[in-house]
Scaffold this motif. Structure first.
Motif, PDB file in Angstrom:
ATOM      1  N   PRO A   1     -54.446  30.551  17.186  1.00  0.00           N
ATOM      2  CA  PRO A   1     -53.779  30.775  18.252  1.00  0.00           C
ATOM      3  C   PRO A   1     -52.101  30.752  18.184  1.00  0.00           C
ATOM      4  CG  PRO A   1     -55.560  29.561  18.539  1.00  0.00           C
ATOM      5  CD  PRO A   1     -55.468  29.840  17.101  1.00  0.00           C
ATOM      6  N   THR A   2     -51.833  29.821  17.446  1.00  0.00           N
ATOM      7  CA  THR A   2     -50.471  29.563  17.235  1.00  0.00           C
ATOM      8  C   THR A   2     -49.664  30.610  16.683  1.00  0.00           C
ATOM      9  OG1 THR A   2     -50.434  27.165  16.838  1.00  0.00           O
ATOM     10  CG2 THR A   2     -48.860  28.143  15.933  1.00  0.00           C
TER      11      THR A   2
ATOM     12  N   SER B   1     -49.772  33.718  18.819  1.00  0.00           N
ATOM     13  CA  SER B   1     -48.482  33.616  19.922  1.00  0.00           C
ATOM     14  C   SER B   1     -47.095  33.906  19.403  1.00  0.00           C
ATOM     15  CB  SER B   1     -48.468  32.068  20.537  1.00  0.00           C
ATOM     16  OG  SER B   1     -47.497  31.794  21.370  1.00  0.00           O
ATOM     17  N   TRP B   2     -47.058  33.379  18.137  1.00  0.00           N
ATOM     18  CA  TRP B   2     -45.756  33.961  17.546  1.00  0.00           C
ATOM     19  C   TRP B   2     -45.838  35.556  17.267  1.00  0.00           C
ATOM     20  CZ3 TRP B   2     -44.809  36.452  12.857  1.00  0.00           C
ATOM     21  CH2 TRP B   2     -43.725  36.611  12.216  1.00  0.00           C
TER      22      TRP B   2
ATOM     23  N   GLU C   1     -47.372  37.781  19.099  1.00  0.00           N
ATOM     24  CA  GLU C   1     -47.208  38.259  20.478  1.00  0.00           C
ATOM     25  C   GLU C   1     -45.598  38.253  21.046  1.00  0.00           C
ATOM     26  OE1 GLU C   1     -49.760  38.085  24.521  1.00  0.00           O
ATOM     27  OE2 GLU C   1     -49.207  36.152  23.806  1.00  0.00           O
TER      28      GLU C   1
END
Length: 259
Positions: A132-133, A136-137, A139
């Motif tokens: 997820p990290t 997110s980066w 995105e």
């Protein structure tokens, strides 16, 4: 401009970690690098999509540095499942803008191209993942519309080869979210990967994607979904040379190297 896409050298200093890796993997890698260095007109940058080494030891990376020494143009790399993050970060820390933290993601630019490099390494596993990290980066970097060409580098393909046993070893966790992001991006994207050890190109959701061959070994072509994992085959090594005129005009040529 001319850009080379290579992958999966699996070089080792002492003993191979992977049983199917050829004993002369280092010599095979040197032949590929020599071919790139001698090509005319000059290849201006290299995209190396993972498994640079087979075990990730400090000795492996020292050998890799010697093999890559003839290259005098920018090289953009991502880790494969046989690499080690610490060794790869140490080798390229002065050349690539790695993000802080455990992952080797980064954003870079070469001339008019934006490069987004993704670390799909899942420790101890053959298949890949995007946490997820990391998503997110990514995105955040794809959020704004852009007319510039974006090259996404990732070892594990998110797109199918249709070689079913090998696709089970590709990107797994985070794949659906990754797909949604790249499809939603308002701008030209191309995705370059490795891991499959079989060169191919495809359109995935209208996005050009490619896997470069791996000189350490190559899988035989098996498109029957009922077949077990493909065996290796002795064929000329193939990598891709991209001639990029602008974000809408790119030609791809297959370059063969006898090993």
């Amino acid at each position: 401009m001319l850009i080379a896409h290579i992958s999966d050298f699996h070089v080792f200093a002492n003993a191979a970690e992977t049983t199917v890796v050829r004993a002369d993997a280092a010599d095979a890698a040197r032949k590929v690098i020599a071919d790139i260095a001698a090509f005319t007109p000059k290849i201006e940058a290299i995209m190396f999509t993972g498994d640079l080494t087979d075990g990730g030891s400090s000795e492996d990376y020292a050998l890799l540095a010697d093999i890559l020494a003839p290259i005098d143009v920018p090289m953009f790399v991502v880790p494969g499942n046989h690499d080690k993050r610490a060794g790869l970060r140490a080798m390229f820390k002065d050349k690539l803008p790695f993000e802080p933290g455990p992952f080797l993601n980064y954003e870079a630019r070469f001339k008019d191209i934006r490069i987004l490099a993704l670390d799909t390494l899942l420790d101890g596993q053959v298949q890949g993942a995007l946490s997820p990290t990391q998503l997110s980066w990514l995105e955040g970097r794809l959020a704004a519309p852009s007319s510039e060409l974006t090259l996404i580098l990732m070892h594990h393909p998110a797109f199918p080869s249709t070689m079913v046993p090998l696709d089970h070893m590709a990107l797994q966790d985070g794949r659906d979210a990754f797909e949604r992001m790249v499809v939603a991006h308002q701008g030209p994207i191309r995705i370059l990967s490795g891991h499959i050890h079989r060169p191919f190109q495809t359109l995935w959701n209208g996005i050009f994607c490619a896997v470069s061959g791996g000189p350490a070994f190559q899988h035989a072509l098996t498109l029957d979904p009922a077949e077990p994992e493909p065996t290796t085959v002795n064929e000329p090594y193939a990598y891709f040379i991209h001639r990029i005129s602008d974000e809408k005009n790119v030609s791809i040529h297959t370059r063969y190297v006898e090993l």
